[in-house]
Motif scaffolding. Structure first.
Motif, mmCIF file in Angstrom:
data_model
loop_
_atom_site.group_PDB
_atom_site.id
_atom_site.type_symbol
_atom_site.label_atom_id
_atom_site.label_comp_id
_atom_site.label_asym_id
_atom_site.label_seq_id
_atom_site.Cartn_x
_atom_site.Cartn_y
_atom_site.Cartn_z
ATOM 1 N N UNK A 104 22.235 31.825 24.594
ATOM 2 C CA UNK A 104 21.040 32.440 24.018
ATOM 3 C C UNK A 104 21.105 32.355 22.494
ATOM 4 N N UNK A 105 19.967 32.448 21.826
ATOM 5 C CA UNK A 105 19.970 32.367 20.363
ATOM 6 C C UNK A 105 20.662 33.580 19.750
ATOM 7 N N UNK A 106 21.268 33.348 18.605
ATOM 8 C CA UNK A 106 21.895 34.448 17.869
ATOM 9 C C UNK A 106 20.819 35.091 17.005
ATOM 10 N N UNK A 107 20.417 36.282 17.385
ATOM 11 C CA UNK A 107 19.346 36.974 16.658
ATOM 12 C C UNK A 107 19.769 38.394 16.357
ATOM 13 N N UNK A 108 19.123 38.963 15.348
ATOM 14 C CA UNK A 108 19.309 40.368 15.006
ATOM 15 C C UNK A 108 18.150 41.135 15.623
ATOM 16 N N UNK A 109 18.432 41.868 16.682
ATOM 17 C CA UNK A 109 17.377 42.569 17.410
ATOM 18 C C UNK A 109 16.719 43.637 16.546
ATOM 19 N N UNK A 110 17.434 44.157 15.564
ATOM 20 C CA UNK A 110 16.875 45.220 14.728
ATOM 21 C C UNK A 110 16.030 44.673 13.580
ATOM 22 N N UNK A 111 16.047 43.360 13.366
ATOM 23 C CA UNK A 111 15.276 42.768 12.266
ATOM 24 C C UNK A 111 13.779 42.791 12.593
ATOM 25 N N UNK A 112 12.967 42.649 11.545
ATOM 26 C CA UNK A 112 11.514 42.617 11.716
ATOM 27 C C UNK A 112 11.121 41.371 12.514
#
Length: 79
Positions: free
Chosen positions: A56-64
């Motif tokens: 899965x992609x590396x994402x920051x779930x808390x980011x806008x």
């Protein structure tokens, strides 16, 4: 396919790929080569291989929220 990839200089990691036999026209897929006249039950093996092998992609779930949009159709009215 393995011989082609090896002759093109693929790394060991690239040569470790799953083989899935499938027919899009008949809507089936199988991890093993079916006997002539037999088909798989669904395209599930393709989806299972994707879930098992693609990270899965590396994402920051808390980011806008952000989304990239690409428009490949041209409309002279919009210009």
């Amino acid at each position: 396919m393995f011989d082609l990839m090896a002759s093109l200089g693929a790394t060991d990691a690239q040569l470790d790929f799953p083989v899935i036999y499938a027919s899009a026209r008949q809507s089936w897929a199988s991890n093993t080569l079916p006997e002539p006249g037999q088909v798989g039950e669904s395209v599930g093996p393709i989806l299972d291989a994707l879930l098992a092998r693609v990270q899965p992609p590396a994402v920051d779930i808390t980011a806008a929220f952000s989304m990239g949009v690409a428009m490949i159709e041209r409309d002279s009215y919009v210009e």
